[in-house]
Design a protein around this motif. Structure first.
Motif, PDB file in Angstrom:
ATOM      1  N   ILE A  10       0.871  -1.177   0.000  1.00 23.56           N
ATOM      2  CA  ILE A  10       0.000   0.000   0.000  1.00 23.56           C
ATOM      3  C   ILE A  10       0.906   1.223   0.000  1.00 23.56           C
ATOM      4  O   ILE A  10       1.728   1.398   0.911  1.00 23.56           O
ATOM      5  N   MET A  12       2.400   4.643   0.676  1.00 24.87           N
ATOM      6  CA  MET A  12       2.271   5.653   1.724  1.00 24.87           C
ATOM      7  C   MET A  12       1.876   6.981   1.084  1.00 24.87           C
ATOM      8  O   MET A  12       2.190   7.228  -0.090  1.00 24.87           O
ATOM      9  N   ARG A  22      -0.715   6.374  -4.365  1.00 21.41           N
ATOM     10  CA  ARG A  22      -1.969   5.788  -3.859  1.00 21.41           C
ATOM     11  C   ARG A  22      -2.284   4.417  -4.471  1.00 21.41           C
ATOM     12  O   ARG A  22      -3.433   4.035  -4.587  1.00 21.41           O
ATOM     13  N   TRP A 144       6.092   2.063   1.589  1.00 23.30           N
ATOM     14  CA  TRP A 144       4.979   1.122   1.503  1.00 23.30           C
ATOM     15  C   TRP A 144       4.565   0.604   2.871  1.00 23.30           C
ATOM     16  O   TRP A 144       5.407   0.399   3.735  1.00 23.30           O
ATOM     17  N   LEU A 145       3.281   0.345   3.020  1.00 22.08           N
ATOM     18  CA  LEU A 145       2.749  -0.477   4.093  1.00 22.08           C
ATOM     19  C   LEU A 145       2.484  -1.847   3.486  1.00 22.08           C
ATOM     20  O   LEU A 145       2.292  -1.959   2.270  1.00 22.08           O
ATOM     21  N   TRP A 163      -7.355   1.581  -1.767  1.00 26.70           N
ATOM     22  CA  TRP A 163      -6.219   2.140  -1.033  1.00 26.70           C
ATOM     23  C   TRP A 163      -6.584   2.355   0.437  1.00 26.70           C
ATOM     24  O   TRP A 163      -5.863   1.917   1.339  1.00 26.70           O
ATOM     25  N   GLN A 164      -7.719   2.978   0.687  1.00 23.56           N
ATOM     26  CA  GLN A 164      -8.149   3.231   2.058  1.00 23.56           C
ATOM     27  C   GLN A 164      -8.604   1.940   2.742  1.00 23.56           C
ATOM     28  O   GLN A 164      -8.324   1.726   3.919  1.00 23.56           O
ATOM     29  N   THR A 167      -5.614  -0.171   3.873  1.00 21.86           N
ATOM     30  CA  THR A 167      -4.989   0.440   5.040  1.00 21.86           C
ATOM     31  C   THR A 167      -5.843   0.234   6.285  1.00 21.86           C
ATOM     32  O   THR A 167      -5.317  -0.003   7.374  1.00 21.86           O
ATOM     33  N   ILE A 174      -5.453   6.052   6.611  1.00 19.98           N
ATOM     34  CA  ILE A 174      -4.280   6.462   5.832  1.00 19.98           C
ATOM     35  C   ILE A 174      -4.083   7.968   5.835  1.00 19.98           C
ATOM     36  O   ILE A 174      -2.955   8.457   5.792  1.00 19.98           O
ATOM     37  N   MET A 177      -1.845   9.357   8.610  1.00 23.27           N
ATOM     38  CA  MET A 177      -0.420   9.011   8.602  1.00 23.27           C
ATOM     39  C   MET A 177       0.400  10.261   8.333  1.00 23.27           C
ATOM     40  O   MET A 177       0.037  11.078   7.478  1.00 23.27           O
TER      41      MET A 177
END
Length: 184
Positions: A10, A12, A22, A144-145, A163-164, A167, A174, A177
């Motif tokens: 994912i 950042m 994203r 990245w996550l 994306w959300q 996370t 997200i 962060m």
């Protein structure tokens, strides 16, 4: 370091690369030689129906006009990849996990939209690739996550929410962060 095959990367919020900003990437392969993945939330201006017509495959089902083709990554964007639920019998398939396969041969494309198709699938053009150590360095740089992949995220989550949603599986928002992360 443990390898992250069958995980999602994912991006950042601080990752500003035009292609990967994203993005959510499914890692098909990750080992000492490098990594290969498919971006899951960057649609092309091309639907699956039009792709199959361009490839002169038998008349595809009309409902495939609603199925986007994804930009799997910036590498070999002229090559197609189908990430799908397990179904044997295709010419060039590889089992990625108990729940997923990847196929790169044309024979799968003629089944899409028919009863012979895998139950769930995504079609991408291109892939994301990392040389040995490159992804590990990007992870150390907090680009990245990572989360384990799930079928729900891969096939049931709307692309615009992926994306959300990915996370959120970590229990974080997200948008909360920090733009820059440090190391303790």
């Amino acid at each position: 370091m443990s390898y992250l095959q069958n995980h999602l990367l994912i991006a950042m919020p601080s990752l500003e690369d035009p292609f990967f900003e994203r993005s959510v990437i499914y890692l098909c392969e990750h080992n000492e030689e490098g990594a290969m993945g498919l971006t899951l939330n960057v649609p092309l201006e091309l639907n699956l129906y039009d792709l199959l017509v361009q490839m002169k495959l038998p008349e595809p089902s009309e409902h495939l006009k609603e199925v986007p083709v994804l930009a799997g990554g910036p590498v070999h964007n002229d090559r197609g990849f189908v990430l799908h639920s397990p179904q044997p019998g295709f010419h060039s398939s590889r089992q990625l996990s108990d729940e997923l396969m990847i196929t790169t041969s044309l024979d799968i494309l003629s089944t899409l939209g028919t009863d012979a198709a895998p139950e769930q699938y995504l079609v991408t053009l291109g892939y994301a690739g990392w040389e040995a150590g490159q992804l590990e360095q990007e992870l150390l740089e907090n680009s990245w996550l990572t989360v384990p992949a799930s079928l729900d995220l891969l096939f049931d989550t709307p692309m615009v929410d992926l994306w959300q949603a990915a996370t959120a599986t970590l229990g974080i928002n997200i948008w909360q962060m920090p733009q820059q992360a440090g190391h303790a």
